[in-house]
Motif scaffolding. Sequence first.
Motif, short mmCIF file in Angstrom:
data_model
loop_
_atom_site.label_atom_id
_atom_site.label_comp_id
_atom_site.label_asym_id
_atom_site.label_seq_id
_atom_site.Cartn_x
_atom_site.Cartn_y
_atom_site.Cartn_z
N ALA A 137 0.78 -1.14 0.00
CA ALA A 137 0.09 0.15 0.00
C ALA A 137 0.92 1.35 -0.10
O ALA A 137 1.96 1.09 0.50
N THR A 138 0.57 2.36 -0.68
CA THR A 138 0.82 3.60 -0.63
C THR A 138 2.35 3.69 -1.40
O THR A 138 3.36 4.14 -1.07
N TYR A 169 -2.30 2.84 -7.68
CA TYR A 169 -1.83 3.02 -6.11
C TYR A 169 -2.97 2.03 -5.38
O TYR A 169 -4.04 1.77 -5.63
N SER A 171 -4.33 2.11 -1.46
CA SER A 171 -4.37 3.09 -0.20
C SER A 171 -4.21 2.54 1.04
O SER A 171 -4.50 1.23 1.29
N ASP A 172 -3.88 3.23 2.13
CA ASP A 172 -4.06 2.86 3.46
C ASP A 172 -4.73 4.08 4.32
O ASP A 172 -4.80 5.06 3.72
N LEU A 174 -4.72 6.83 7.24
CA LEU A 174 -4.03 7.95 7.92
C LEU A 174 -3.63 7.52 9.32
O LEU A 174 -4.75 6.81 9.98
#
Length: 458
Positions: A137-138, A169, A171-172, A174
């Motif tokens: 991820a990211t 991409y 995502s993860d 925040l």
Amino acid sequence: MSELAYKRTNVYEKADEKLLKEIFDYAEGYKVFLDEGKTEREACAFAKSEAIKNGYKPYKFGQKLVAGDKVYYDNRGKNLYLIKVGTKPVEEDGIRILASHIDSPRIDFKQVPLYETEGIAFAKTHYYGGIRKYQWATVPLALHGAVALKDGSVIDIKVGEDENDPVFYISDLLPHLAAKQNAKSLAEGIGGEDLNVWLGNLPYTLAENEKDRTVKENLLKILNEKYGMAEADFLSAELCVVPAYKAKDIGFDRALMGAYGHDDRVCSYPAFTALFDEPDGEHTVMVILADKEEIGSEGTTGMQCVLFTDLIDAIAQSFNVSSAAVRANSKCLSADVNAGYDPNFRDVCEPLNTAYISCGAGVTKFTGARGKGSSNDADAEFIGFLRKIFDENGVVWQTGEMGKVDAGGGGTVAKYIAKMNIDTIDIGVPVISMHSPFEVISKADLYEVYLAFRAFLK
Ligand code: MN
Ligand code: MN
């Protein structure tokens, strides 16, 4: 220290200016292979084109081979066999085999991948090989692969590698909102069905005003214009999501190199370059760039496929000799990576029996897990044979296990080859952060593995 005691050699500690230059120069050629061969298809095409440049001709079953022949067998564009026929009788001398693999852990598109939710288009994926999912991820990702269209034609796709290409991409969360996720184990932080690849967000193209489209419909329009694809074409596609960055030197002194897919291109590259660089000689040589190692060496392009013994049979038949005799006298280096000792995670290793980075080619007598389970466990005599060759040729090598006893384990193609009555042992470059999107190796180890392969083929 007493002359009777054993001590590992650090290549960089003993290297003179000449050797250091050879090590660094050789690594530059390897970088090109890494950047151009991120999937088995691309690595196979790269090695095949190098083989053709070096005078190798396509082999067809039924063809009779004679001493001096150099041939390649391209198995479905994903698995390559390179064969050089030597002058010694093959039923007595056997074949010197270098078996490496060119597939690497990655994330594959599912066959019905596309969906849109809340204005964002995604692809569903199924990961390939043993990955630690949270690491993917990211990270900027590229899409590589092949699509078999309705009309039977096959198109190649490669997006994310050119400077001007977009990337993809996963995502993860925040950190501010990750309290619940943080409480999970690393293995559960990002699940298999969470590896959804971001593909788009625009419900129209820049070139027009039509706005009555969904993001997914717009995506299909772009794919159709660019590749002539419709959504159903994903059904007959192999699309691989891999890291989008190139190989890079690591550290101020550039002694190490980071890249996606060192496992096992860091052994494949020395295998085929050793073959091309070593003058033609007595031994018959076979270099194998296998596919599917990361998922158990299955299928038509994996090392368990009978193609391997079919080709040995074909060599034996060319000389009217017994294939069993050829195999019984053959020797194989299963060219694959091992875990490099990482001082940040020293508790998973037993320090005496671990491969250290920059201490040369790592020989692994046995792999497996829980009491050597499922390992070929090479003979002491075979290690003795190699030890003599390596020492006579000044190759720096060491031995090492995959972690301490019962810490885990792993396997390679070695056991499938040994099963054919061929002496086989694992040897390769120690890798840091294996199977991650950015693995690290020592350029010195890469070069020593190349020297070890040359000594073996000589
Ligand atoms: Mn491997
Ligand atoms: Mn692997």
